[in-house]
Design an enzyme around this catalytic site. Structure first.
Site, PDB file in Angstrom:
ATOM      1  N   CYS A 252      -4.980  -3.639   2.665  1.00  0.00           N
ATOM      2  CA  CYS A 252      -4.659  -3.607   4.087  1.00  0.00           C
ATOM      3  C   CYS A 252      -5.854  -3.861   5.004  1.00  0.00           C
ATOM      4  CB  CYS A 252      -3.948  -2.288   4.428  1.00  0.00           C
ATOM      5  SG  CYS A 252      -2.944  -2.458   5.928  1.00  0.00           S
TER       6      CYS A 252
ATOM      7  N   VAL B 144      -0.220  -2.583  10.651  1.00  0.00           N
ATOM      8  CA  VAL B 144       0.367  -2.201  11.938  1.00  0.00           C
ATOM      9  C   VAL B 144      -0.254  -2.989  13.099  1.00  0.00           C
ATOM     10  CG1 VAL B 144       1.154   0.102  11.264  1.00  0.00           C
ATOM     11  CG2 VAL B 144      -1.179  -0.187  12.104  1.00  0.00           C
TER      12      VAL B 144
ATOM     13  N   LYS C 171      -9.553   2.097  -1.718  1.00  0.00           N
ATOM     14  CA  LYS C 171      -9.747   1.441  -0.413  1.00  0.00           C
ATOM     15  C   LYS C 171     -11.093   1.814   0.205  1.00  0.00           C
ATOM     16  CE  LYS C 171      -7.073   0.661   3.853  1.00  0.00           C
ATOM     17  NZ  LYS C 171      -5.842   1.086   4.557  1.00  0.00           N
TER      18      LYS C 171
ATOM     19  N   GLU D 101       0.852  -1.198   0.000  1.00  0.00           N
ATOM     20  CA  GLU D 101       0.000   0.000   0.000  1.00  0.00           C
ATOM     21  C   GLU D 101       0.895   1.257   0.000  1.00  0.00           C
ATOM     22  OE1 GLU D 101      -2.025   0.102   3.760  1.00  0.00           O
ATOM     23  OE2 GLU D 101      -3.419   1.679   3.155  1.00  0.00           O
TER      24      GLU D 101
HETATM   25  C1  ACM Z   1      -3.837  -0.049   7.205  1.00  0.00           C
HETATM   26  O1  ACM Z   1      -4.950  -0.225   6.716  1.00  0.00           O
HETATM   27  N1  ACM Z   1      -2.884   0.574   6.535  1.00  0.00           N
HETATM   28  C2  ACM Z   1      -3.513  -0.547   8.531  1.00  0.00           C
END
Ligand code: ACM
Length: 264
Positions: free
Chosen positions: A143, A170, A110, A39
């Site tokens: 992510c 994370v 996203k 990402e």
């Molecule tokens: C994330 O979605 N970058 C943790």
């Protein structure tokens, strides 16, 4: 079908250096069918304001980063998947694009924004895209989408056999979570996570690395370390994702009961 990921630590705000590192890895790396990058791989992640991210965002595929990725995809005859900030209609999205060697581009914005991303990006509005390449069907999510089973499920319902998952994870559960997304849909899942850490404006994020490729039974076929950098791949058989029988009488997509998924 050779499917791999590039795990590395993008340098915040140094797009020229990040693009040059990516270019060299792709040109000097193994011959693959599909290569997935993390990402926000061109810029780093820890933006502090919408103005800051807007300065780095580019239209897809017209922007210079996309043009480089299309060129690399054509030269190496592979599909290159990269996360990057997208500018479109005066909005900025946390997007990922698949650049195919025939010059076509598939864009995903996203949908499930994580933490301060909600102050920086517009939420995705294109749904979850699936496409066919070399007789296999691929799907794209980014992510934190891992936390929402609906993301992977919506791709599996479109026939996706291999989930491609650029990430800057994370939280400690992302890699395990993707094993369940693979198992519950009987699909492969390729997570390209970043490594390293970022400190800006009093904030500190340490990324979990551990990029991985998971089989349709949830087994980890390949997982690298937290700090490892480089390209890694698996030669997988996408047809393994077509046998979805859990028992002779159970199938994760055909047994769905949407009429029962409601509040009492
Ligand atoms: C994330 O979605 N970058 C943790």
């Amino acid at each position: 079908m050779k499917v791999g990921f590039l795990q590395f630590a993008p340098e915040f705000g140094n797009k020229a250096a990040n693009l040059e590192r990516i270019r060299r890895w792709v040109l000097e790396g193994p011959s693959l069918d599909v290569l997935v990058l993390p990402e926000l791989a061109t810029t780093g992640y820890l933006f502090l304001s919408p103005e800051e991210v807007a300065q780095e965002a580019e239209p897809i595929p017209e922007g210079p980063s996309s043009q480089l990725f299309l060129d690399l995809a054509r030269q190496r005859n592979l599909t290159l998947v990269v996360g990057l900030a997208e500018r479109a209609d005066h909005r900025v999205y946390n997007s990922a694009a698949a650049y195919l060697p025939d010059g076509t581009t598939v864009v995903y914005r996203k949908v499930h924004l994580f933490w301060n991303e909600k102050d920086l990006f517009a939420p995705g509005d294109l749904g979850f895209p699936a496409w066919t390449f070399r007789n296999a069907r691929f799907g794209l999510m980014i992510c934190f989408d891992w936390y929402f089973p609906e993301a992977a499920r919506s791709l599996a319902l479109q026939g996706a056999e291999i989930l491609l998952h650029p990430a800057n994870l994370v939280l400690p559960w992302g890699q395990t979570g993707m094993q369940y997304r693979a198992l519950e849909n009987r699909v492969f899942a390729v997570t390209a996570n970043r490594t390293g850490e970022e400190r800006r404006g009093g904030q500190h994020l340490k990324y979990t690395g551990g990029s991985q490729i998971v089989a349709p039974n949830g087994d980890v076929l390949l997982r690298v370390g937290r700090e490892t950098e480089g390209i890694f791949f698996v030669d997988l058989d996408p047809t393994a994702a077509r046998d979805k029988q859990i028992t002779p009488k159970n199938h994760p997509l055909e047994d769905l009961r949407p009429d029962q998924y409601r509040l009492p």
